[in-house]
Design a protein around this motif. Structure first.
Motif, PDB file in Angstrom:
ATOM      1  N   SER A 171       2.335   1.572  -3.341  1.00 20.38           N
ATOM      2  CA  SER A 171       0.966   2.151  -4.245  1.00 20.38           C
ATOM      3  C   SER A 171       0.747   3.726  -4.215  1.00 20.38           C
ATOM      4  O   SER A 171       0.854   4.537  -5.050  1.00 20.38           O
ATOM      5  N   ALA A 172       1.074   4.316  -2.899  1.00 21.06           N
ATOM      6  CA  ALA A 172       0.814   5.325  -2.479  1.00 21.06           C
ATOM      7  C   ALA A 172       1.979   6.613  -3.103  1.00 21.06           C
ATOM      8  O   ALA A 172       1.477   7.469  -3.562  1.00 21.06           O
TER       9      ALA A 172
ATOM     10  N   ASP B 230       1.528   6.460  -7.069  1.00 24.10           N
ATOM     11  CA  ASP B 230       0.274   7.071  -7.718  1.00 24.10           C
ATOM     12  C   ASP B 230      -0.444   7.917  -6.386  1.00 24.10           C
ATOM     13  O   ASP B 230      -1.397   7.515  -6.225  1.00 24.10           O
ATOM     14  N   PRO B 231       0.154   9.022  -6.194  1.00 23.42           N
ATOM     15  CA  PRO B 231      -0.476   9.728  -5.025  1.00 23.42           C
ATOM     16  C   PRO B 231      -1.967  10.176  -5.096  1.00 23.42           C
ATOM     17  O   PRO B 231      -2.746  10.599  -4.361  1.00 23.42           O
TER      18      PRO B 231
ATOM     19  N   GLU C  31      -4.363   8.791  -6.479  1.00 19.43           N
ATOM     20  CA  GLU C  31      -5.618   7.786  -6.044  1.00 19.43           C
ATOM     21  C   GLU C  31      -5.456   7.823  -4.687  1.00 19.43           C
ATOM     22  O   GLU C  31      -6.559   7.012  -4.254  1.00 19.43           O
ATOM     23  N   ASN C  32      -4.864   8.559  -3.738  1.00 18.24           N
ATOM     24  CA  ASN C  32      -5.037   8.143  -2.255  1.00 18.24           C
ATOM     25  C   ASN C  32      -5.385   9.605  -1.523  1.00 18.24           C
ATOM     26  O   ASN C  32      -5.100   9.799  -0.413  1.00 18.24           O
TER      27      ASN C  32
ATOM     28  N   ASP D 142       1.008  -1.291  -0.004  1.00 19.06           N
ATOM     29  CA  ASP D 142      -0.098  -0.075   0.107  1.00 19.06           C
ATOM     30  C   ASP D 142       0.833   1.397   0.017  1.00 19.06           C
ATOM     31  O   ASP D 142       0.635   2.259  -0.539  1.00 19.06           O
ATOM     32  N   LEU D 143       1.948   1.519   0.735  1.00 14.09           N
ATOM     33  CA  LEU D 143       2.961   2.376   0.798  1.00 14.09           C
ATOM     34  C   LEU D 143       3.483   2.590  -0.610  1.00 14.09           C
ATOM     35  O   LEU D 143       3.615   3.632  -1.110  1.00 14.09           O
TER      36      LEU D 143
END
Length: 309
Positions: free
Chosen positions: A292-293, A296-297, A299-300, A289-290
């Motif tokens: 991914s964040a 692609d910030p 999307e978070n 998850d980290l």
């Protein structure tokens, strides 16, 4: 219900060939009801259509391969039927209540001898079930290969006996693995789903069914399988006969029973191992998850591409 015994009224000889320790004058009729009950239990494991196909082999003129399959099916039925019969026949019911009849050259066995004999019989029966299922897996019997019982494992994260064996030594027991499946649903839904999320959970299930697991899927799946395995083992060990499990985790008293302390230690071991592997899974998901964040910030941020300052 059609039985795999007493063809041409030859039930006595069939039983004697399978269970050599029976008295020569032992009658098939004594065991018939218990054979019917043991057959019903077997059908729950291998399915009605598979059993019915084996019956057609038995009623016809079987080839050598078919005869071997028939015998491998008869043996677990006979073992568990005789075990049930013997445990209910140690005492005779008379007008004066239950009594023990002892012949001139006989004596009543000690309780621990009876318990050990029953334990050995159960272990022999479960081994016979393993051999039967291995035979079916390699036989090419359409009724088995297409059965719900054979395909059931594909709906779980641990979908082969080999995968279970790599996590915990079950002596490659196919019948034990099949019985453990019923204990996998709860840990998958109660423990794994909240950690990995519905999207990953559903995607993995689809990829297992379609045989399209990618490298990242396999890495995640390996971390999922371990806590599921130990949770399933913990719950199964509480209710399944201990003779189903490998000798290495079972400690007996002289009387053949597992001590409460030994059983508690085994259950605690399973419980602790499940917790340890759930922590590792959680750490892995947090890392994913980290990453991914960072990648692609946008999307978070609650689904919005801009931040109000």
């Amino acid at each position: 219900m059609k039985l795999l015994f007493n063809k041409s009224s030859n039930g006595n000889a069939e039983l004697k060939s399978l269970l050599g320790y029976l008295d020569a004058d032992f009658k098939f009729s004594n065991l018939k009801i218990d054979i019917e009950h043991a057959t019903l239990d077997l059908i729950k494991l291998i399915g009605q259509t598979t059993y019915d196909k084996i019956v057609t082999f038995y009623e016809g003129t079987p080839t050598q391969a078919e005869s071997d399959l028939i015998q491998n099916t008869q043996l677990p039925i006979a073992v568990f039927a005789e075990l049930s019969f013997a445990s209910n026949n140690d005492l005779n019911n008379s007008n004066n209540g239950r009594v023990v009849e002892i012949g001139e050259n006989q004596r009543q066995p000690w309780e621990w001898q009876i318990e050990r004999s029953e334990s050995n019989s159960r272990r022999r029966g479960y081994k016979a079930l393993d051999i039967l299922i291995d035979t079916l897996d390699n036989y090419g019997l359409t009724e088995w290969d297409d059965s719900d019982e054979y395909k059931a494992s594909k709906q779980y994260f641990i979908y082969t006996t080999y995968q279970m064996q790599m996590i915990f030594q079950i002596n490659n027991s196919r019948q034990l693995y099949l019985r453990l499946l019923q204990f996998m649903n709860d840990p998958e839904e109660d423990d794994i789903l909240p950690i990995i999320g519905a999207t990953r959970y559903a995607a993995l299930k689809v990829n297992i069914l379609d045989d399209t697991l990618q490298s990242a899927d396999k890495q995640l799946l390996k971390l999922i399988q371990r806590p599921v395995a130990f949770k399933a083992l913990e719950n199964a060990f509480k209710v399944l006969p201990i003779e189903m499990f490998p000798n290495g985790i079972i400690e007996y008293r002289e009387k053949g029973r597992m001590t409460p302390q030994a059983k508690s230690e085994v259950l605690l071991y399973f419980k602790d191992k499940a917790k340890q592997h759930l922590v590792k899974l959680q750490e892995h998901i947090s890392t994913l998850d980290l990453v991914s964040a960072v990648q692609d910030p946008e999307e978070n941020i609650g689904g919005d591409k801009f931040v109000n300052l």
